[in-house]
Design a protein around this motif. Structure first.
Motif, PDB file in Angstrom:
ATOM      1  N   ARG A  63       0.695  -1.066  -0.034  1.00 57.17           N
ATOM      2  CA  ARG A  63       0.045   0.107  -0.207  1.00 57.17           C
ATOM      3  C   ARG A  63       0.869   1.335  -0.096  1.00 57.17           C
ATOM      4  NH1 ARG A  63      -5.699   0.549   1.103  1.00 57.17           N
ATOM      5  NH2 ARG A  63      -5.720  -1.396   1.166  1.00 57.17           N
ATOM      6  N   TRP A  64       1.863   1.140   1.026  1.00 56.31           N
ATOM      7  CA  TRP A  64       2.581   2.423   0.856  1.00 56.31           C
ATOM      8  C   TRP A  64       3.532   2.619  -0.315  1.00 56.31           C
ATOM      9  CZ3 TRP A  64       8.155   1.243   0.749  1.00 56.31           C
ATOM     10  CH2 TRP A  64       8.987   2.235   0.842  1.00 56.31           C
ATOM     11  N   ALA A  65       3.810   1.693  -1.166  1.00 59.92           N
ATOM     12  CA  ALA A  65       4.760   1.597  -2.284  1.00 59.92           C
ATOM     13  C   ALA A  65       3.905   2.435  -3.561  1.00 59.92           C
ATOM     14  CB  ALA A  65       5.321   0.252  -2.795  1.00 59.92           C
ATOM     15  N   GLY A  66       3.043   2.273  -3.350  1.00 57.11           N
ATOM     16  CA  GLY A  66       1.980   2.796  -4.408  1.00 57.11           C
ATOM     17  C   GLY A  66       1.503   4.221  -4.071  1.00 57.11           C
ATOM     18  N   ALA A  67       1.955   4.586  -2.850  1.00 60.81           N
ATOM     19  CA  ALA A  67       1.127   6.145  -2.493  1.00 60.81           C
ATOM     20  C   ALA A  67       2.590   7.072  -2.312  1.00 60.81           C
ATOM     21  CB  ALA A  67       0.683   6.030  -1.164  1.00 60.81           C
ATOM     22  N   THR A  68       2.025   8.452  -2.275  1.00 58.81           N
ATOM     23  CA  THR A  68       3.015   9.141  -1.985  1.00 58.81           C
ATOM     24  C   THR A  68       3.341   9.880  -0.703  1.00 58.81           C
ATOM     25  OG1 THR A  68       1.465  10.903  -2.473  1.00 58.81           O
ATOM     26  CG2 THR A  68       2.820  10.225  -4.272  1.00 58.81           C
ATOM     27  N   VAL A  69       2.427   9.101   0.338  1.00 60.07           N
ATOM     28  CA  VAL A  69       2.531   9.720   1.700  1.00 60.07           C
ATOM     29  C   VAL A  69       3.753   8.928   2.577  1.00 60.07           C
ATOM     30  CG1 VAL A  69       1.167   9.403   3.886  1.00 60.07           C
ATOM     31  CG2 VAL A  69      -0.163   9.424   1.676  1.00 60.07           C
TER      32      VAL A  69
END
Ligand SMILES: NC(=O)c1ccc[n+]([C@@H]2O[C@H](COP(=O)([O-])OP(=O)(O)OC[C@H]3O[C@@H](n4cnc5c(N)ncnc54)[C@H](O)[C@@H]3O)[C@@H](O)[C@H]2O)c1
Length: 346
Positions: free
Chosen positions: A116-122
């Motif tokens: 989930r983190w890898a696909g986000a910019t957060v």
């Protein structure tokens, strides 16, 4: 900045104390599933039992408000089993997040967060505070500068003065995932090397609740690093001398030790050697006070978008794979390659 802390328990209160004192935090919201705990934390700040920076305003909020309010940053210090859901909720809400280690209770849930983190910019920062401890920072710099020559051996020690509460152990993941995971993370960070294999042993010589949970209270491990460097590790839940965290790095021209200072709970057997003479560290909170503060200061910069996360979910997953290999190795009395438990060199 407006920072919201989720979880006002043992570790949460330590982070609340730090955040309340940082000039960069103007608004501090505190949420806990047990609303009384959040209110008690705010009361402590109001009564100055937790000294706060002059301009900091603290308030208790429901957990759902922590996401709806869209604070500048979230600090998650709920129990490990809650981390994955809360971190994913923060990512989906677009709120920069700090989450205490470990990311989740097992590999599959940790992978879920990583994906989930890898696909986000957060930005997401995981709480391996040793990366902010001045000793580890200078050992890493010495190694990188070539001051030790070529690295050949590493020795890691973590000794808890007394075991955690009996009820903590069954959900802790065992000593390698709960405790030595800090050593595994710092081994990668200081040396810049990945782990190839682990050969570990463990025994239960203390309370029966360790054995009942399938856990052990004394462990050693031999760790092979990618460039051939050999590392050894020991950890104990019964180091009655005090809280002892050390890392020795031996190179071809010099050696350096992290955690060898006046409060190290160790005594020399040599005549005329008084060092160290200080009061032994009683616990992790006092030993890593500076590191926890620097970790929170850095999170404010991460949340503001001025620096990248210094410890990502991917880093946490890498440390967890080493713990998985160590646990399997000590159960089956054989060396375990990291690839066998799903870990591989990035
Ligand atoms: N980095 C370190 O050195 C270090 C040290 C200790 C603990 N930890 C980690 O910190 C985390 C918390 O540990 P602790 O010892 O403070 O636990 P704790 O049980 O003392 O505190 C957890 C708090 O979270 C609250 N809570 C539970 N579920 C919640 C939810 N869904 N939403 C909001 N609040 C919730 C509980 O009411 C409690 O107040 C663990 O993941 C642990 O591994 C890290």
């Amino acid at each position: 900045m407006h920072i919201t802390v989720i979880g006002a328990g043992r570790m949460g209160m330590a982070h609340i104390e730090t955040l309340a004192s940082l000039p960069g935090v103007g608004e501090l919201s505190i949420a806990d599933r047990d609303a009384d705990r959040a209110r008690a934390a705010v009361d402590q700040i109001a009564a100055n039992r937790i000294p706060a920076h002059a301009t900091t305003r603290a308030r208790a909020v429901p957990v759902d408000a922590a996401f709806a309010d869209r604070a500048d940053g979230l600090v998650i210090v709920a129990p490990t089993s809650e981390h994955a859901d809360l971190v994913i909720r923060a990512i989906d809400s677009g709120i920069p997040v700090f989450c205490e280690k470990p990311v989740a209770e097992n590999v599959s849930r940790t992978r879920l967060v990583v994906e989930r983190w890898a696909g986000a910019t957060v930005p997401v920062q995981i709480g391996f505070q040793r990366r902010f401890d001045p000793g580890y920072v200078s050992a890493r710099a010495a190694l990188q500068a070539g001051d030790l020559g070529s690295l050949r051996r590493v020795h890691l020690v973590t000794g808890d003065p007394k075991p955690p509460a009996a009820e903590y152990i069954p959900t802790s993941g065992g000593i390698f995932r709960d405790c030595s995971v800090h050593d595994f993370d710092i081994l990668r960070w200081v040396t810049g090397l990945e782990v190839d294999y682990v050969f570990a042993a463990g025994v239960n010589r203390g309370a029966e609740f360790f054995g009942a949970a399938g856990d052990v209270d004394e462990v050693v491990a031999m760790i092979g690093l990618a460039d051939g460097t050999l590392a050894t590790l020991q950890a104990s839940r019964y180091n009655g001398a005090g809280y002892d965290v050390r890392m020795e790095l031996a190179g071809t021209t010099a050696q350096i030790t992290v955690g060898l200072e006046e409060r190290t709970p160790i005594r020399s057997a040599e005549a005329g050697v008084a060092f160290p003479t200080g009061k032994p560290w009683p616990d992790f909170q006092s030993r890593f006070q500076t590191a926890y503060r620097r970790e929170m200061e850095t999170f404010l910069d991460v949340a503001a978008g001025t620096v990248p996360s210094p410890c990502t979910p991917q880093d946490a997953l890498a440390a967890l794979y080493i713990a998985e290999a160590a646990d399997l190795s000590r159960r089956e009395h054989r060396p375990v390659m990291l690839a066998e438990v799903g870990g591989s060199r990035p």
